[in-house]
Design a protein around this motif. Structure first.
Motif, PDB file in Angstrom:
ATOM      1  N   GLY A  47      70.354 -32.893  23.759  1.00 14.05           N
ATOM      2  CA  GLY A  47      71.808 -33.609  23.171  1.00 14.05           C
ATOM      3  C   GLY A  47      73.086 -33.447  23.840  1.00 14.05           C
ATOM      4  N   MET A  48      74.179 -33.568  23.387  1.00 11.55           N
ATOM      5  CA  MET A  48      75.535 -33.390  23.816  1.00 11.55           C
ATOM      6  C   MET A  48      76.317 -33.676  22.679  1.00 11.55           C
ATOM      7  SD  MET A  48      78.607 -34.458  25.009  1.00 11.55           S
ATOM      8  CE  MET A  48      78.752 -36.399  25.069  1.00 11.55           C
ATOM      9  N   TRP A  49      77.166 -32.287  22.286  1.00 15.49           N
ATOM     10  CA  TRP A  49      77.755 -32.354  21.248  1.00 15.49           C
ATOM     11  C   TRP A  49      78.709 -33.338  20.767  1.00 15.49           C
ATOM     12  CZ3 TRP A  49      82.928 -32.264  20.215  1.00 15.49           C
ATOM     13  CH2 TRP A  49      83.938 -32.275  21.240  1.00 15.49           C
ATOM     14  N   ALA A  50      79.280 -34.205  21.507  1.00 13.56           N
ATOM     15  CA  ALA A  50      80.183 -35.220  21.053  1.00 13.56           C
ATOM     16  C   ALA A  50      79.502 -36.845  20.958  1.00 13.56           C
ATOM     17  CB  ALA A  50      81.264 -35.316  22.098  1.00 13.56           C
ATOM     18  N   SER A  51      77.913 -36.457  21.071  1.00 12.89           N
ATOM     19  CA  SER A  51      77.234 -37.792  21.164  1.00 12.89           C
ATOM     20  C   SER A  51      77.005 -38.087  19.643  1.00 12.89           C
ATOM     21  CB  SER A  51      75.856 -37.731  22.116  1.00 12.89           C
ATOM     22  OG  SER A  51      74.990 -38.615  21.665  1.00 12.89           O
ATOM     23  N   PRO A  52      77.346 -39.358  19.185  1.00 15.72           N
ATOM     24  CA  PRO A  52      76.928 -39.426  17.860  1.00 15.72           C
ATOM     25  C   PRO A  52      75.392 -39.916  17.556  1.00 15.72           C
ATOM     26  CG  PRO A  52      78.303 -41.310  18.981  1.00 15.72           C
ATOM     27  CD  PRO A  52      78.268 -40.055  19.735  1.00 15.72           C
ATOM     28  N   TYR A  53      74.746 -40.261  18.648  1.00 24.23           N
ATOM     29  CA  TYR A  53      73.420 -40.457  18.589  1.00 24.23           C
ATOM     30  C   TYR A  53      72.545 -39.225  18.625  1.00 24.23           C
ATOM     31  CZ  TYR A  53      74.997 -45.186  19.951  1.00 24.23           C
ATOM     32  OH  TYR A  53      75.832 -46.243  20.000  1.00 24.23           O
ATOM     33  N   ALA A  54      73.061 -38.333  19.316  1.00 21.72           N
ATOM     34  CA  ALA A  54      72.189 -36.850  19.296  1.00 21.72           C
ATOM     35  C   ALA A  54      72.650 -36.254  18.121  1.00 21.72           C
ATOM     36  CB  ALA A  54      72.878 -36.117  20.413  1.00 21.72           C
ATOM     37  N   LYS A  55      73.639 -36.340  17.575  1.00 21.52           N
ATOM     38  CA  LYS A  55      74.185 -35.546  16.235  1.00 21.52           C
ATOM     39  C   LYS A  55      73.297 -36.238  15.095  1.00 21.52           C
ATOM     40  CE  LYS A  55      77.088 -32.772  16.930  1.00 21.52           C
ATOM     41  NZ  LYS A  55      76.547 -31.430  16.595  1.00 21.52           N
ATOM     42  N   ARG A  56      73.107 -37.728  15.173  1.00 29.88           N
ATOM     43  CA  ARG A  56      71.909 -38.263  14.177  1.00 29.88           C
ATOM     44  C   ARG A  56      70.599 -37.410  13.896  1.00 29.88           C
ATOM     45  NH1 ARG A  56      71.634 -44.593  15.883  1.00 29.88           N
ATOM     46  NH2 ARG A  56      73.954 -44.956  15.289  1.00 29.88           N
TER      47      ARG A  56
ATOM     48  N   TYR B  93      64.021 -25.957  15.678  1.00 31.02           N
ATOM     49  CA  TYR B  93      63.973 -26.658  16.962  1.00 31.02           C
ATOM     50  C   TYR B  93      64.936 -25.915  18.024  1.00 31.02           C
ATOM     51  CZ  TYR B  93      68.648 -28.828  15.754  1.00 31.02           C
ATOM     52  OH  TYR B  93      69.945 -28.880  15.104  1.00 31.02           O
ATOM     53  N   GLU B  94      64.676 -26.224  19.215  1.00 28.03           N
ATOM     54  CA  GLU B  94      65.580 -25.650  20.385  1.00 28.03           C
ATOM     55  C   GLU B  94      66.443 -26.703  20.807  1.00 28.03           C
ATOM     56  OE1 GLU B  94      64.898 -24.236  24.892  1.00 28.03           O
ATOM     57  OE2 GLU B  94      63.195 -23.912  23.679  1.00 28.03           O
ATOM     58  N   TYR B  95      67.659 -26.154  20.824  1.00 25.35           N
ATOM     59  CA  TYR B  95      68.703 -27.042  21.181  1.00 25.35           C
ATOM     60  C   TYR B  95      69.050 -27.293  22.661  1.00 25.35           C
ATOM     61  CZ  TYR B  95      73.073 -29.961  21.379  1.00 25.35           C
ATOM     62  OH  TYR B  95      73.977 -30.785  21.807  1.00 25.35           O
ATOM     63  N   VAL B  96      69.218 -28.053  23.545  1.00 28.57           N
ATOM     64  CA  VAL B  96      69.541 -28.134  25.007  1.00 28.57           C
ATOM     65  C   VAL B  96      70.839 -29.035  25.048  1.00 28.57           C
ATOM     66  CG1 VAL B  96      68.982 -28.562  27.470  1.00 28.57           C
ATOM     67  CG2 VAL B  96      67.151 -27.622  25.706  1.00 28.57           C
ATOM     68  N   GLU B  97      71.871 -28.459  25.468  1.00 30.58           N
ATOM     69  CA  GLU B  97      73.247 -29.155  25.399  1.00 30.58           C
ATOM     70  C   GLU B  97      73.202 -29.644  27.224  1.00 30.58           C
ATOM     71  OE1 GLU B  97      75.558 -29.870  23.426  1.00 30.58           O
ATOM     72  OE2 GLU B  97      77.186 -30.466  24.928  1.00 30.58           O
ATOM     73  N   GLU B  98      73.264 -31.217  27.392  1.00 28.31           N
ATOM     74  CA  GLU B  98      73.197 -31.668  28.388  1.00 28.31           C
ATOM     75  C   GLU B  98      74.710 -31.870  28.961  1.00 28.31           C
ATOM     76  OE1 GLU B  98      70.989 -32.618  30.665  1.00 28.31           O
ATOM     77  OE2 GLU B  98      69.176 -31.994  29.185  1.00 28.31           O
TER      78      GLU B  98
ATOM     79  N   LYS C 114      69.519 -41.118  28.966  1.00 29.10           N
ATOM     80  CA  LYS C 114      70.599 -40.758  27.723  1.00 29.10           C
ATOM     81  C   LYS C 114      69.979 -39.674  26.965  1.00 29.10           C
ATOM     82  CE  LYS C 114      72.885 -45.447  27.880  1.00 29.10           C
ATOM     83  NZ  LYS C 114      73.346 -46.356  27.272  1.00 29.10           N
ATOM     84  N   VAL C 115      71.034 -39.181  25.975  1.00 23.04           N
ATOM     85  CA  VAL C 115      70.764 -38.310  24.979  1.00 23.04           C
ATOM     86  C   VAL C 115      70.955 -39.228  23.763  1.00 23.04           C
ATOM     87  CG1 VAL C 115      71.268 -35.914  26.028  1.00 23.04           C
ATOM     88  CG2 VAL C 115      72.979 -37.420  24.569  1.00 23.04           C
ATOM     89  N   PRO C 116      70.147 -38.971  22.667  1.00 19.43           N
ATOM     90  CA  PRO C 116      69.138 -37.639  22.472  1.00 19.43           C
ATOM     91  C   PRO C 116      67.712 -38.066  22.994  1.00 19.43           C
ATOM     92  CG  PRO C 116      69.130 -38.977  20.190  1.00 19.43           C
ATOM     93  CD  PRO C 116      70.106 -39.721  21.403  1.00 19.43           C
ATOM     94  N   VAL C 117      67.254 -36.918  23.287  1.00 20.90           N
ATOM     95  CA  VAL C 117      65.744 -36.733  23.595  1.00 20.90           C
ATOM     96  C   VAL C 117      65.007 -35.784  22.623  1.00 20.90           C
ATOM     97  CG1 VAL C 117      63.887 -36.649  25.291  1.00 20.90           C
ATOM     98  CG2 VAL C 117      65.902 -37.768  25.941  1.00 20.90           C
ATOM     99  N   LEU C 118      64.029 -36.140  22.216  1.00 15.55           N
ATOM    100  CA  LEU C 118      63.150 -34.932  21.239  1.00 15.55           C
ATOM    101  C   LEU C 118      61.988 -34.848  22.013  1.00 15.55           C
ATOM    102  CD1 LEU C 118      63.565 -33.658  18.483  1.00 15.55           C
ATOM    103  CD2 LEU C 118      61.723 -35.184  17.620  1.00 15.55           C
ATOM    104  N   VAL C 119      61.789 -33.562  22.298  1.00 17.50           N
ATOM    105  CA  VAL C 119      60.516 -33.286  23.114  1.00 17.50           C
ATOM    106  C   VAL C 119      59.629 -32.553  21.971  1.00 17.50           C
ATOM    107  CG1 VAL C 119      59.513 -32.112  25.020  1.00 17.50           C
ATOM    108  CG2 VAL C 119      61.715 -33.048  24.961  1.00 17.50           C
ATOM    109  N   HIS C 120      58.535 -33.151  21.370  1.00 14.32           N
ATOM    110  CA  HIS C 120      57.635 -32.457  20.565  1.00 14.32           C
ATOM    111  C   HIS C 120      56.477 -32.127  21.197  1.00 14.32           C
ATOM    112  CE1 HIS C 120      55.011 -32.942  17.080  1.00 14.32           C
ATOM    113  NE2 HIS C 120      55.382 -31.691  16.916  1.00 14.32           N
TER     114      HIS C 120
END
Ligand SMILES: N[C@@H](CCC(=O)N[C@@H](CS)C(=O)NCC(=O)O)C(=O)O
Length: 231
Positions: free
Chosen positions: A11-20, A32-37, A55-61
């Protein structure tokens, strides 16, 4: 519940999509583990996991990548069936939740950012547009949420998340713009919906610090105003 759950969110802290997605994982209690891009210097992992949009977000499961916030919501619901579901199980309610989440995304998000990016007459026009869309949403939510607003803590979903991420940092917007974002007198349903949501621990945890949001909004606003004066 999946047998093995290794969950990483890019994610990226200011990204509304990643925040979702961050909010969805917090609300469902999924570790989950968080990776800041750094979006100006994207990591090899991000490019590998989301080669189409980058783009972020990407979820890796468990090593499998899923991109696009709405797609990720559906995936989360299908994998973690225990606990609250992000999409209502009733097909009609589910269709309505998708409909209004799309309305917020397509009709409200862009205009809300436009208010931050403009001044004078252009800003006035953007404010009118936002208020018009908020009125439509207010009326829609009177029917959709009904008594549900009071029970948001036990009954949240994609619609609450999309709405809350857009307006959750409303105090920072108000500080930067010097105006009310959602006027309680004009939009009582939307206002009480937001107030119920911002009080939740999972929401507080996913909300960036006020000063940081104010800072990024100011930079965003100043650079937008500067480039529009050059153009
Ligand atoms: N439709 C996507 C939108 C994601 C998106 O726009 N992410 C932005 C950050 S807010 C991004 O990663 N931008 C990087 C770029 O455009 O290069 C979703 O819902 O996940």
């Amino acid at each position: 519940m999946a047998e093995q759950n290794n969950v990483i969110l890019h994610g990226m802290w200011a990204s509304p999509y990643a925040k979702r997605v961050e909010l969805a994982l917090n609300l469902k209690g999924i570790p989950y583990e968080y990776v800041e891009e750094d979006l100006r210097n994207k990591s090899d992992s991000l490019l590998k996991y989301n080669p189409v949009h980058k783009k972020v977000p990407v979820l890796v499961h468990n090593g499998k990548a899923i991109a696009e916030s709405i797609v990720i919501f559906e995936y989360i619901d299908e994998i973690w069936k225990d606990g609250p579901q992000l999409l209502p199980s009733d097909p009609y309610k589910r269709a309505q939740a998708r409909f209004w989440a799309n309305f917020i995304q397509d009709q409200l998000m862009e205009n809300t950012f436009l208010v931050v990016k403009t001044a004078g007459e252009a800003q006035q026009k953007a404010i009118e547009q936002v208020n018009e869309k908020l009125k439509v949403l207010e009326d829609g939510m009177k029917t959709y949420l009904g008594e549900g607003i009071v029970d948001v803590k036990n009954n949240f979903g994609i619609l609450d998340i999309v709405y809350c991420v857009l307006f959750g940092a409303y105090k920072a917007h108000e500080e930067v713009l010097g105006m009310k974002v959602i006027e309680p007198e004009k939009f009582p349903v939307l206002f009480s919906w937001l107030m119920a949501f911002v009080e939740m621990e999972a929401v507080k945890k996913a909300t960036p610090p006020h000063e940081k949001v104010v800072g990024v909004l100011q930079v965003f606003r100043q650079s937008a105003l500067k480039s529009s004066s050059i153009a």
